[in-house]
Design an enzyme around this catalytic site. Structure first.
Site, PDB file in Angstrom:
ATOM      1  N   PRO A 203       0.954  -1.511  -0.030  1.00 33.83           N
ATOM      2  CA  PRO A 203       0.014  -0.260   0.091  1.00 33.83           C
ATOM      3  C   PRO A 203       0.787   1.277   0.126  1.00 33.83           C
ATOM      4  O   PRO A 203       1.828   1.310   0.458  1.00 33.83           O
ATOM      5  CB  PRO A 203      -0.775   0.183   1.118  1.00 33.83           C
ATOM      6  CG  PRO A 203      -0.141  -1.272   2.325  1.00 33.83           C
ATOM      7  CD  PRO A 203       0.804  -2.134   1.285  1.00 33.83           C
ATOM      8  N   ASP A 204       0.197   2.555  -0.579  1.00 38.85           N
ATOM      9  CA  ASP A 204       0.991   3.780  -0.335  1.00 38.85           C
ATOM     10  C   ASP A 204       0.046   4.244  -0.305  1.00 38.85           C
ATOM     11  O   ASP A 204      -1.119   4.589   0.534  1.00 38.85           O
ATOM     12  CB  ASP A 204       1.234   3.963  -1.970  1.00 38.85           C
ATOM     13  CG  ASP A 204       2.565   5.152  -1.446  1.00 38.85           C
ATOM     14  OD1 ASP A 204       3.295   5.826  -0.964  1.00 38.85           O
ATOM     15  OD2 ASP A 204       3.561   4.770  -2.892  1.00 38.85           O
ATOM     16  N   GLY A 205      -0.640   5.731  -1.064  1.00 38.46           N
ATOM     17  CA  GLY A 205      -1.643   6.519  -0.912  1.00 38.46           C
ATOM     18  C   GLY A 205      -2.952   6.071  -0.796  1.00 38.46           C
ATOM     19  O   GLY A 205      -2.684   5.715  -1.440  1.00 38.46           O
TER      20      GLY A 205
END
Length: 109
Positions: A13-15
């Site tokens: 996951p990121d933003g």
């Protein structure tokens, strides 16, 4: 509390952002997608695939917050990788999701 366990193909996951229905949208870096998760059930309910793998963030915008903007990265890719990923580092606009975002909260410093 664990909300959602990413599948192998979703990578990391990121933003992320929240839509008007309270669902969580997560950019999957190295997964080439944005996923929508229901935080009440912990289930993925929508996947939007993009033409490059390094997806970094997402947010809603546009006149009525019905457009999603998605960023991607090209850092760390050598010339050979960039030749295979011509869309790396671009910003994408996604329409027709059937859901809207919410305005950002601004805080005074």
């Amino acid at each position: 509390k664990l909300l959602y366990h990413l599948e192998k193909e979703e990578q990391m996951p990121d933003g992320m952002c929240i839509d008007a229905e309270g669902k969580l949208w997560v950019a999957c870096i190295d997964g080439g997608r944005v996923i929508r998760i229901d935080p009440e059930t912990g289930k993925r309910i929508q996947t939007v695939r993009l033409p490059t793998p390094r997806i970094t963030s997402c947010c809603f915008g546009g006149k009525d917050y019905s457009e999603m903007y998605v960023t991607s990265a090209y850092d760390g890719l050598d010339e050979a990788a960039l030749a295979k990923e011509p869309h790396a580092g671009e910003i994408f606009k996604i329409t027709g999701l059937g859901v809207k975002g919410i305005p950002q909260n601004f805080y005074a410093a």
